[in-house]
Design an enzyme around this catalytic site. Structure first.
Site, PDB file in Angstrom:
ATOM      1  N   HIS A 223      47.174  34.874  45.849  1.00  0.00           N
ATOM      2  CA  HIS A 223      46.293  36.114  45.753  1.00  0.00           C
ATOM      3  C   HIS A 223      45.890  36.491  47.288  1.00  0.00           C
ATOM      4  O   HIS A 223      44.883  35.974  47.637  1.00  0.00           O
ATOM      5  CB  HIS A 223      45.201  35.843  44.807  1.00  0.00           C
ATOM      6  CG  HIS A 223      44.364  37.098  44.485  1.00  0.00           C
ATOM      7  ND1 HIS A 223      44.607  38.421  45.030  1.00  0.00           N
ATOM      8  CD2 HIS A 223      43.815  37.177  43.293  1.00  0.00           C
ATOM      9  CE1 HIS A 223      43.877  39.146  44.641  1.00  0.00           C
ATOM     10  NE2 HIS A 223      43.198  38.648  43.349  1.00  0.00           N
TER      11      HIS A 223
ATOM     12  N   TYR B 157      39.484  39.679  48.193  1.00  0.00           N
ATOM     13  CA  TYR B 157      39.005  38.376  48.270  1.00  0.00           C
ATOM     14  C   TYR B 157      39.495  37.772  49.698  1.00  0.00           C
ATOM     15  O   TYR B 157      39.691  37.995  50.551  1.00  0.00           O
ATOM     16  CB  TYR B 157      39.664  37.721  46.878  1.00  0.00           C
ATOM     17  CG  TYR B 157      39.238  38.122  45.893  1.00  0.00           C
ATOM     18  CD1 TYR B 157      38.039  38.243  45.401  1.00  0.00           C
ATOM     19  CD2 TYR B 157      40.267  39.099  44.974  1.00  0.00           C
ATOM     20  CE1 TYR B 157      37.651  38.680  44.132  1.00  0.00           C
ATOM     21  CE2 TYR B 157      39.760  39.682  43.800  1.00  0.00           C
ATOM     22  CZ  TYR B 157      38.378  39.291  43.327  1.00  0.00           C
ATOM     23  OH  TYR B 157      38.080  40.208  42.127  1.00  0.00           O
TER      24      TYR B 157
ATOM     25  N   THR C 204      42.280  39.323  35.077  1.00  0.00           N
ATOM     26  CA  THR C 204      40.864  38.186  34.912  1.00  0.00           C
ATOM     27  C   THR C 204      40.422  38.555  33.432  1.00  0.00           C
ATOM     28  O   THR C 204      40.158  39.788  33.133  1.00  0.00           O
ATOM     29  CB  THR C 204      40.197  38.657  35.903  1.00  0.00           C
ATOM     30  OG1 THR C 204      40.551  37.943  37.309  1.00  0.00           O
ATOM     31  CG2 THR C 204      38.847  37.758  35.678  1.00  0.00           C
TER      32      THR C 204
ATOM     33  N   ASN D  52      42.831  42.551  47.074  1.00  0.00           N
ATOM     34  CA  ASN D  52      41.736  42.986  46.421  1.00  0.00           C
ATOM     35  C   ASN D  52      40.402  42.442  46.804  1.00  0.00           C
ATOM     36  O   ASN D  52      39.371  42.145  46.128  1.00  0.00           O
ATOM     37  CB  ASN D  52      41.780  42.283  44.876  1.00  0.00           C
ATOM     38  CG  ASN D  52      42.761  43.343  44.086  1.00  0.00           C
ATOM     39  OD1 ASN D  52      43.372  44.327  44.729  1.00  0.00           O
ATOM     40  ND2 ASN D  52      42.920  42.834  43.011  1.00  0.00           N
TER      41      ASN D  52
ATOM     42  N   ASN E  24      36.316  45.555  45.857  1.00  0.00           N
ATOM     43  CA  ASN E  24      35.310  44.666  46.415  1.00  0.00           C
ATOM     44  C   ASN E  24      34.862  44.774  47.799  1.00  0.00           C
ATOM     45  O   ASN E  24      34.643  43.837  48.729  1.00  0.00           O
ATOM     46  CB  ASN E  24      35.884  43.200  46.312  1.00  0.00           C
ATOM     47  CG  ASN E  24      36.000  42.469  44.833  1.00  0.00           C
ATOM     48  OD1 ASN E  24      34.932  42.745  44.031  1.00  0.00           O
ATOM     49  ND2 ASN E  24      37.196  42.267  44.413  1.00  0.00           N
TER      50      ASN E  24
HETATM   51  C1  8OZ Z   1      38.761  42.041  37.591  1.00  0.00           C
HETATM   52  C2  8OZ Z   1      37.511  41.505  37.328  1.00  0.00           C
HETATM   53  C3  8OZ Z   1      37.508  40.181  38.078  1.00  0.00           C
HETATM   54  C4  8OZ Z   1      38.254  39.927  39.020  1.00  0.00           C
HETATM   55  C5  8OZ Z   1      41.394  40.953  40.994  1.00  0.00           C
HETATM   56  C6  8OZ Z   1      40.874  38.841  40.164  1.00  0.00           C
HETATM   57  O1  8OZ Z   1      40.903  42.033  41.086  1.00  0.00           O
HETATM   58  C7  8OZ Z   1      40.602  39.967  40.252  1.00  0.00           C
HETATM   59  C8  8OZ Z   1      39.397  40.663  39.232  1.00  0.00           C
HETATM   60  C9  8OZ Z   1      39.630  41.747  38.614  1.00  0.00           C
HETATM   61  O2  8OZ Z   1      42.119  40.466  41.738  1.00  0.00           O
END
Ligand code: 8OZ
Length: 375
Positions: free
Chosen positions: A184, A189, A26, A187, A244
Site C-alpha cells: 500500500h 499513508y 477497509t 492514499n 489524508n
Molecule cells: C477508508 C477508510 C479507512 C482507510 C485507504 C485504507 O484509503 C484506506 C482507508 C479507506 O487506502
C-alpha cells in the site's frame, strides 16, 4: 465494446480468469485485528471466477501494531491474525478465487489510542495530517476522530519498518495462504508520506530529493520481493490524491522516477489510483499524465500487469481494457454492493447501489447481505 474484460490475464505467477479486480476496501470488522469467519464469507462471496473478481485485493492490513491507524482493521504480524486470514484464503480458494493481501503502515494517519503504549504515531516529519481516523469505544460505538500529532521517525528506526513489511509479506504468502501481497503505497499513508513534499521535510537520505523521498518505498518493494518472490508482489500508488491531507509539489517526475526504479523488480502488477481516491478522476491544480507514467514504466523494462482504479463505470472499464490503456480494472465500492459484479458487467446490469451507513464497522448488515443475481 469487446469481451476482453472477461478474458484471462497473467498476473505474476497466477492466471486470473477476468480483468475485473476487487479493490482493497477497509471495513473495520476485525476486532483485535483478527479476521473473522464473517470476513471469510464476505470475501468468498466475491471470489467466483465467473461471476466475481478475477483477483481480490484484501482490505488494508497492518504490518505491525505501529502501522495501525483505525479501529478493528486486521493485522498480519501475530499467529492469531495469520490463523484468521487462513480461513479467508481457504474460503476464497475453495470458490476458485485468487487473493492478494494489502500490506499497510498508516504512518501519521493514526491516533494515540491505537498506538503501542499510547505513543505518538510515526511519520517522516512531525507534521500532523488534517484528517480523521475511525475509533470504536468500549460500548462498541464507532466514530471519526482527528489524528494525533505525529513524531518524526529516527533514521535508525527505518530498517525495522522495512523488516516489518517483509515479515508481514512472509506471513501472508508462506503462512496465511495468500497468492501474493500488494504494498500500500497510496492514499497518504506512510510510504506516500515519505514520497511527498507535503509530509516529508527530512534532511537525511530519506528526504529532499526525489531519489531520497522514493528510497523507503523502493527498499520496501525490494525487501518484500526478496521475502516472497517478485511474481507475488504488486504495488498501489496514488500520484495526485488529496486523501489524508497529502500533497506533492511535482508528482509527475516523482512517480516516473519511482516507476523506472520499480521496473527491474519484475512485479506482478502496478496499481494506480487515477485522481482523487473515491472521487474525481482529475484533481484541480494537480495535473497528472497516467499514460506517461505507464510509458515510463514500460520503457524502463517494467513488465507485469497495469491495474487502473478510480471512478470506472462499465463503459470506461471496457475502454481501458480494449485500448490496452490498462490490463486490469479495480472496482471498490461496486464490489461491496455487488458480489457478482463481473456477471453484472457481462450482462450489462442490473447495477445495485451502496448503503454508506454500513461501510465501517458493524456485522453482516451491508457486508454479507448484498444479494447476487438469482441465476
Ligand atoms: C477508508 C477508510 C479507512 C482507510 C485507504 C485504507 O484509503 C484506506 C482507508 C479507506 O487506502
Amino acid at each position: 465494446m469487446s469481451r476482453l474484460l472477461f478474458s484471462p490475464m497473467r498476473v505474476g505467477a497466477l492466471t486470473v480468469p477476468n480483468r475485473v479486480v476487487m479493490a482493497p476496501l477497509t471495513r473495520n470488522r476485525a476486532p483485535e485485528a483478527i479476521p473473522t469467519p464473517l470476513m471469510a464469507e464476505y470475501y468468498a462471496q466475491r471470489a467466483d471466477p465467473e461471476r466475481g473478481a478475477g483477483l481480490i485485493v484484501s482490505e488494508a492490513t497492518a504490518i505491525s501494531p505501529q502501522g495501525q491507524g483505525y479501529a478493528d482493521v486486521p493485522g498480519l504480524y501475530g499467529s492469531e491474525q495469520i490463523d484468521g486470514w487462513k480461513q479467508v484464503t481457504r474460503a476464497v480458494h475453495a470458490r476458485g478465487g485468487h487473493v492478494f493481501c494489502q500490506l499497510w503502515h498508516v504512518g501519521r494517519v493514526s491516533h494515540q489510542l491505537l498506538q503501542p503504549d499510547l505513543g505518538a504515531p510515526v511519520a517522516p516529519s512531525a507534521i500532523r495530517a488534517n484528517t480523521k481516523t475511525y475509533l470504536i469505544d468500549n460500548e462498541g460505538q464507532g466514530g471519526f476522530a482527528l489524528t494525533s500529532e505525529p513524531r518524526a521517525l529516527h533514521r535508525h528506526e527505518i530498517p525495522q519498518i522495512v523488516h516489518d513489511y517483509a515479515a508481514a509479506a512472509r506471513n501472508a504468502v508462506q503462512s496465511a495462504g495468500f497468492d501474493g501481497v500488494e504494498i500500500h503505497g497510496a492514499n497518504g499513508y506512510l510510504l506516500d508520506q515519505f514520497l511527498k513534499t507535503g509530509a516529508n521535510r527530512r534532511i537525511d537520505d530519506y528526504g529532499g530529493s526525489i531519489a531520497n523521498r522514493a528510497r523507503l518505498m523502493l527498499e520496501v518493494a525490494r525487501a518484500v520481493c526478496d521475502a516472497v518472490g517478485h511474481e507475488h508482489v504488486g504495488i498501489r500508488v496514488s500520484p495526485v490524491t488529496p486523501a489524508n491531507d497529502i500533497v506533492d509539489d511535482d508528482p509527475q517526475p516523482l512517480f516516473e522516477h519511482l516507476a523506472r526504479q520499480l521496473a527491474p523488480l519484475g512485479l506482478a502488477y502496478v496499481h494506480v489510483i487515477e485522481g482523487a481516491t473515491g472521487g474525481a478522476r482529475e484533481v484541480e491544480g494537480r495535473p497528472f499524465d497516467n499514460a506517461r507514467l505507464k510509458a515510463a514504466y514500460r520503457a524502463a523494462g517494467g513488465r507485469g500487469a497495469w491495474m487502473a482504479n478510480n471512478g470506472y463505470d462499465p463503459a470506461l472499464a471496457h475502454e481501458a481494457i480494449d485500448t490496452g490503456r490498462a490490463d486490469l480494472v479495480a472496482f471498490g465500492r461496486s464490489f461491496i454492493s455487488m458480489p457478482d459484479l463481473t456477471e453484472r458487467l457481462r450482462r450489462g446490469g442490473p447495477y445495485q447501489g451502496l448503503d454508506k451507513r454500513t461501510l465501517y464497522g458493524g456485522g453482516a448488515a451491508g457486508y454479507t447481505d448484498y444479494p447476487a443475481l438469482a441465476d
